[in-house]
Write a protein that holds these residues in place. Sequence first.
Motif, PDB file in Angstrom:
ATOM      1  N   ASN A   1       0.800  -1.227   0.000  1.00  0.00           N
ATOM      2  CA  ASN A   1       0.000   0.000   0.000  1.00  0.00           C
ATOM      3  C   ASN A   1       0.833   1.277   0.000  1.00  0.00           C
ATOM      4  N   THR A   2       2.129   1.157  -0.292  1.00  0.00           N
ATOM      5  CA  THR A   2       3.010   2.316  -0.314  1.00  0.00           C
ATOM      6  C   THR A   2       3.676   2.386  -1.682  1.00  0.00           C
ATOM      7  N   PRO A   3       3.178   3.257  -2.571  1.00  0.00           N
ATOM      8  CA  PRO A   3       3.753   3.303  -3.916  1.00  0.00           C
ATOM      9  C   PRO A   3       5.178   3.835  -3.956  1.00  0.00           C
ATOM     10  N   TYR A   4       5.542   4.682  -2.994  1.00  0.00           N
ATOM     11  CA  TYR A   4       6.903   5.234  -2.964  1.00  0.00           C
ATOM     12  C   TYR A   4       7.252   5.606  -1.532  1.00  0.00           C
ATOM     13  N   ILE A   5       8.467   5.244  -1.120  1.00  0.00           N
ATOM     14  CA  ILE A   5       8.961   5.663   0.192  1.00  0.00           C
ATOM     15  C   ILE A   5      10.487   5.699   0.142  1.00  0.00           C
ATOM     16  N   GLN A   6      11.039   6.724   0.784  1.00  0.00           N
ATOM     17  CA  GLN A   6      12.489   6.866   0.867  1.00  0.00           C
ATOM     18  C   GLN A   6      12.845   7.279   2.286  1.00  0.00           C
ATOM     19  N   PHE A   7      13.912   6.687   2.811  1.00  0.00           N
ATOM     20  CA  PHE A   7      14.392   6.993   4.154  1.00  0.00           C
ATOM     21  C   PHE A   7      15.765   7.642   4.081  1.00  0.00           C
ATOM     22  N   VAL A   8      15.930   8.730   4.816  1.00  0.00           N
ATOM     23  CA  VAL A   8      17.245   9.298   5.070  1.00  0.00           C
ATOM     24  C   VAL A   8      17.446   9.192   6.576  1.00  0.00           C
ATOM     25  N   LEU A   9      18.404   8.371   6.982  1.00  0.00           N
ATOM     26  CA  LEU A   9      18.640   8.135   8.407  1.00  0.00           C
ATOM     27  C   LEU A   9      19.638   9.149   8.948  1.00  0.00           C
ATOM     28  N   THR A  10      19.296   9.735  10.088  1.00  0.00           N
ATOM     29  CA  THR A  10      20.203  10.649  10.774  1.00  0.00           C
ATOM     30  C   THR A  10      20.268  10.256  12.242  1.00  0.00           C
ATOM     31  N   ASP A  11      21.219  10.840  12.951  1.00  0.00           N
ATOM     32  CA  ASP A  11      21.367  10.606  14.396  1.00  0.00           C
ATOM     33  C   ASP A  11      21.464   9.115  14.724  1.00  0.00           C
ATOM     34  N   VAL A  12      22.224   8.381  13.918  1.00  0.00           N
ATOM     35  CA  VAL A  12      22.376   6.936  14.112  1.00  0.00           C
ATOM     36  C   VAL A  12      23.365   6.684  15.252  1.00  0.00           C
ATOM     37  N   ASN A  13      22.915   5.920  16.239  1.00  0.00           N
ATOM     38  CA  ASN A  13      23.765   5.511  17.369  1.00  0.00           C
ATOM     39  C   ASN A  13      23.617   4.015  17.557  1.00  0.00           C
ATOM     40  N   THR A  14      24.754   3.328  17.664  1.00  0.00           N
ATOM     41  CA  THR A  14      24.745   1.874  17.790  1.00  0.00           C
ATOM     42  C   THR A  14      25.512   1.460  19.035  1.00  0.00           C
TER      43      THR A  14
END
Length: 141
Positions: A62-75
């Motif tokens: 049900n999602t024709p388009y999606i893009q993620f830009v990840l920020t503040d990544v802590n592992t």
Amino acid sequence: MKDVEDVNQAFYAAIESADLDRMSEIWVEDAGNRVAMCVHPGWPLLSGRSEVLRSWALIMANTPYIQFVLTDVNTTVLGDVAVLTCAENILTAADSDDTGFAAGRVVATNTYVRTPTGWRLWHHHGSPVLQTDDEEDENDG
């Protein structure tokens, strides 16, 4: 840590490309008291690998388009468990206008477990970040 961050990138790439087979490879198998869990923004807790994967299938369908830009990544890695937190800056097709886009921000916690076949996603929890009117005005220009 790099291995965890690589599988985390693969998780978001699977969502963006609607690749349910890849998504299935990323999630851990249920075993004993280790059960896959997921909380999508606004959803109740989903428990069990099949229920979690079914939810991703519905979202992808049900999602024709999606893009993620990840920020503040802590592992953080503690033995065979890793916790990765990040901000998901999301661009998606707008619901009301087929030619438009909508943006949003979600704070996510992804918990991974080391298995004989590598790091696997055990728990995903996404929580929306609400923008104030002032923040929306700043983003608009």
